[in-house]
Design an enzyme around this catalytic site. Structure first.
Site, mmCIF file in Angstrom:
data_model
loop_
_atom_site.group_PDB
_atom_site.id
_atom_site.type_symbol
_atom_site.label_atom_id
_atom_site.label_comp_id
_atom_site.label_asym_id
_atom_site.label_seq_id
_atom_site.Cartn_x
_atom_site.Cartn_y
_atom_site.Cartn_z
ATOM 1 N N CYS A 94 63.829 27.557 48.790
ATOM 2 C CA CYS A 94 63.013 27.604 49.992
ATOM 3 C C CYS A 94 62.131 28.832 49.863
ATOM 4 C CB CYS A 94 63.884 27.749 51.232
ATOM 5 S SG CYS A 94 65.112 26.452 51.378
ATOM 6 N N ARG A 103 57.633 25.977 47.039
ATOM 7 C CA ARG A 103 59.066 26.261 46.952
ATOM 8 C C ARG A 103 59.913 25.267 47.747
ATOM 9 N NH1 ARG A 103 60.126 31.307 44.966
ATOM 10 N NH2 ARG A 103 62.226 31.213 45.835
ATOM 11 N N TRP A 156 63.506 23.362 51.478
ATOM 12 C CA TRP A 156 63.893 22.307 50.558
ATOM 13 C C TRP A 156 65.377 22.107 50.841
ATOM 14 C CZ3 TRP A 156 67.348 21.784 46.422
ATOM 15 C CH2 TRP A 156 67.126 20.670 45.603
ATOM 16 N N ASN A 196 67.046 31.599 51.983
ATOM 17 C CA ASN A 196 66.852 30.821 50.756
ATOM 18 C C ASN A 196 68.114 31.005 49.925
ATOM 19 O OD1 ASN A 196 65.890 29.644 48.357
ATOM 20 N ND2 ASN A 196 65.058 31.595 47.655
ATOM 21 N N GLY A 197 68.746 29.889 49.529
ATOM 22 C CA GLY A 197 69.959 29.985 48.717
ATOM 23 C C GLY A 197 71.032 29.073 49.278
ATOM 24 N N GLU A 208 57.681 16.518 27.027
ATOM 25 C CA GLU A 208 56.925 17.172 28.098
ATOM 26 C C GLU A 208 55.947 16.184 28.752
ATOM 27 O OE1 GLU A 208 57.289 19.618 29.819
ATOM 28 O OE2 GLU A 208 55.351 20.094 30.685
ATOM 29 N N LYS A 240 56.023 15.218 32.719
ATOM 30 C CA LYS A 240 54.852 15.338 33.602
ATOM 31 C C LYS A 240 54.587 14.007 34.296
ATOM 32 C CE LYS A 240 54.654 18.699 33.869
ATOM 33 N NZ LYS A 240 55.278 19.807 33.222
ATOM 34 N N GLU A 276 57.326 13.370 37.086
ATOM 35 C CA GLU A 276 57.324 14.174 38.308
ATOM 36 C C GLU A 276 56.025 14.032 39.107
ATOM 37 O OE1 GLU A 276 56.585 18.517 36.175
ATOM 38 O OE2 GLU A 276 57.856 18.418 37.922
ATOM 39 N N HIS A 312 66.167 2.639 17.610
ATOM 40 C CA HIS A 312 67.632 2.675 17.741
ATOM 41 C C HIS A 312 68.078 2.306 19.154
ATOM 42 C CE1 HIS A 312 68.161 4.235 13.713
ATOM 43 N NE2 HIS A 312 67.229 5.128 13.957
ATOM 44 N N LYS A 335 59.252 24.143 43.025
ATOM 45 C CA LYS A 335 58.841 24.795 41.789
ATOM 46 C C LYS A 335 59.917 25.706 41.232
ATOM 47 C CE LYS A 335 55.108 26.702 39.324
ATOM 48 N NZ LYS A 335 55.105 25.577 38.384
#
Ligand code: M6R
Length: 589
Positions: free
Chosen positions: A2, A27, A74, A100-101, A466, A470, A473, A489, A584
């Protein structure tokens, strides 16, 4: 995960908090709230939703009062509702907190507090902080002492801010394993999760360490340990400017940050010579080299492993930070751990380095946020120098990580001529950036695709990973990155008529073998979009990249993949800056 901000000063707090909170929307963005002291009481304005909507719903700009706190959420504990949004208040509503946490022992604490008569309103872990402070404030009569007593009861991670209605100029903040930084202004002071929130007001900061409490009023900043010992306030000037956090002419931060890469790669190469030599020596002298990171930074870690092996013949292992408990037995005092992180605050990464350090390992790191927790855990930390990255998807920070990793690998391999060529990369990046319209057309053509497969061999394998990350998300579309030889495979069973396959296939030693894999997919009907400097009839489409020294292809070829994912999001009418469910800086485990 957050964002929190506190302000006390000579301006109305509401507009300052609103502007600052918006800078931290990356955040977390499922709820937001404000607590502002006015006329000896704390007004709480909060709701579920995006900050701008809430701000107009509660008419935040009209609120009076020069001291306040705010939060962008969040959710971890408790659904996304108005009641669970922060700030949370004490029973008598005289104390308000944001956090936050995660408070791991909140159930135990809340049942104890309930037995003592406290009434809880929300389902959050945070609310216990407000009630604990209330309990101790009644006994101690001092906000600072009450907060000290409260935080000593907490287990878990927290950066928390508190307001007291009878102390109208005071904001207190405490930190343990979550970021908190004080912004030192003139006649006003700030305290927040991230410098970007208040950089338009001041570039002078004081970083809080774990187990420290800051007390700010408009004219004074003091720092204490949880035991009340005073700690000197060390002011640092940060190099970031207010213009670094504006979108400028771009529709989104993500596009702006992608477009900055010609410059940010060069900035990454501008390293303190003593520090980078020390970093390289640490690698050269270690018996056991382990690289650790999460998400995009982990992909940079995989590329680092390949480059150290290929160029410098140095064997390194790379592991995902959250897997530390399954690696720890192989880490000892002869181990060098290289941690890579944009934020320097990722909980998994911090836990990995702390556990490794406890076994005697030496920690070095590549980090964008100077002064972040990871820089403090590191013997040597090289800054990415790419400026604030606001878009939730990592873009410019990835190529900055790669630029430094290349520099390190070339130094260790004694390839000075190659190091010099790194300075020319910006020119090639510009060429790729000029292909935006062409890549947009490809994104438009595939906007109904349900799956994407990204393939590449060797150095191109982490880039395939990567590219897929991208795409997932930003566009919420299933995507997988694979080593090109691995597709047959199993995953090949999923390739059907029209399935888009993004083949990263520049003209280096991997070219012919990847071409064979492309043929295998074409035979099953795949539609192949190649990222290459060399055309081939097997390709349905090509995103051309310039012919550079083959060593440098990865750093060039990832940029079209970032652009492709960006436009895939735009085509699907999604907000690329703030993908759903993500934040983020992942400061929870
Ligand atoms: O700040 P960090 O580099 O430690 O973050 C690690 C990941 O959370 C991050 O790379 C994440 O995967 C990005 N959203 C990917 O774009």
């Amino acid at each position: 995960m957050c964002g929190i901000i506190g302000y006390t000063g000579n301006k109305d707090a509401a507009p300052v908090l609103l502007q600052s909170l918006k800078k931290m929307e990356y955040r977390g963005y499922d709820s937001a709230g404000f607590g502002i002291i006015h006329d000896k009481s704390i007004q709480i304005l909060k709701d579920a939703g995006r900050i701008d909507d809430i701000a107009s719903r509660v008419s935040i700009r009209t609120k009076k009062g020069t001291t306040g706190i705010a939060h962008t959420r969040w959710a971890t504990h408790g659904g996304v509702t108005q009641t669970n949004a922060h700030p949370h208040v004490s029973c008598d509503t005289k104390i308000a907190v944001v956090h936050n946490g995660i408070i791991e022992n909140y159930q135990e604490l809340s049942s104890k507090l309930k037995n003592e008569g406290h009434r809880f309103a929300s389902e959050t872990d945070t609310e216990v902080i407000a009630h604990l402070i209330e309990k101790y404030y009644r006994i101690e009569k001092s906000p600072l002492k009450a907060l000290q007593s409260a935080v000593k009861q907490l287990k878990g991670t927290f950066a928390t801010l508190a307001l007291f209605d009878d102390k109208p100029e005071l904001v207190l903040g405490a930190r343990k394993d979550a970021p908190l930084v004080v912004g030192l202004g003139k006649g006003e002071n700030f305290i927040a999760s991230d410098i970007v929130s208040f950089i338009s007001y001041t570039d002078k900061v004081a970083f809080l360490k774990d187990y420290e409490i800051a007390s700010i009023t408009p004219s004074k900043v003091q720092i204490f340990t949880f035991d009340g010992e005073p700690v000197p306030v060390v002011s640092t000037q940060v190099a970031w400017e207010a213009s670094d956090i504006s979108k400028k002419e771009f529709a989104h931060y993500t596009l702006k940050e992608i477009s900055e890469q010609a410059n940010t790669i060069n900035a990454a190469l501008d390293q303190d010579e003593v520090k980078i030599v020390e970093f390289c020596e640490a690698i050269r002298n270690a018996e056991n080299v382990r690289i650790t990171a999460s998400g995009t930074s982990f992909h940079a870690g995989i590329l680092m492993r390949y480059l150290l092996a290929k160029l410098a013949k140095i064997h390194a292992q790379v592991f995902i930070s959250s897997e530390i408990d399954h690696e720890i037995d192989l880490i000892d005092e002869n181990t060098l751990v290289i941690a890579i992180s944009q934020s320097g605050e990722t909980a998994d990464v911090l836990e990995a380095v702390k556990k490794a350090a406890a076994k005697g390992a030496k920690i070095v790191s590549l980090v964008n946020t100077v002064g972040s927790s990871l820089t403090r855990e590191s013997k040597v930390s090289l800054p990415l120098n790419c400026g604030p990255e606001i878009g939730v998807a990592a873009t410019k920070s990835f190529t900055s990580q790669l630029a430094i990793i290349y520099d390190i690998a070339f130094r260790l391999a004694g390839l000075d001529d190659k190091r010099e060529q790194l300075n020319d990369l910006g020119r090639y990046v510009e060429i790729v950036l000029n292909q935006g319209e062409r890549i947009k057309e490809i994104a438009e053509k595939h906007k109904l695709a349900a799956d994407f497969y990204f393939i590449g061999r060797g150095l191109h394998f982490p880039i395939a990973l990567e590219g897929a990350l991208k795409m997932k998300e930003l566009s919420y579309t299933h995507a997988e990155g694979l080593a090109a030889g691995e597709l047959k495979h199993g995953t090949l069973a999923l390739v059907d008529a029209g399935t888009p396959v993004i083949a990263i296939n520049p003209s280096d030693e991997t070219y012919s073998e990847t071409l064979s894999n492309i043929s295998e997919m074409k035979a099953r009907g795949a539609r192949v979009i190649a990222v290459s400097d060399k055309d081939n009839e097997l390709y349905d489409e090509i995103i051309s990249i310039p012919s550079v020294d083959p060593a440098f292809f990865p750093i060039i070829e990832v940029i079209p993949l970032q652009i492709l994912a960006y436009y895939a999001a735009v085509e699907r009418a999604l907000d690329p800056d703030y993908p759903r469910h993500l934040a983020k800086s992942v400061t929870v485990k």
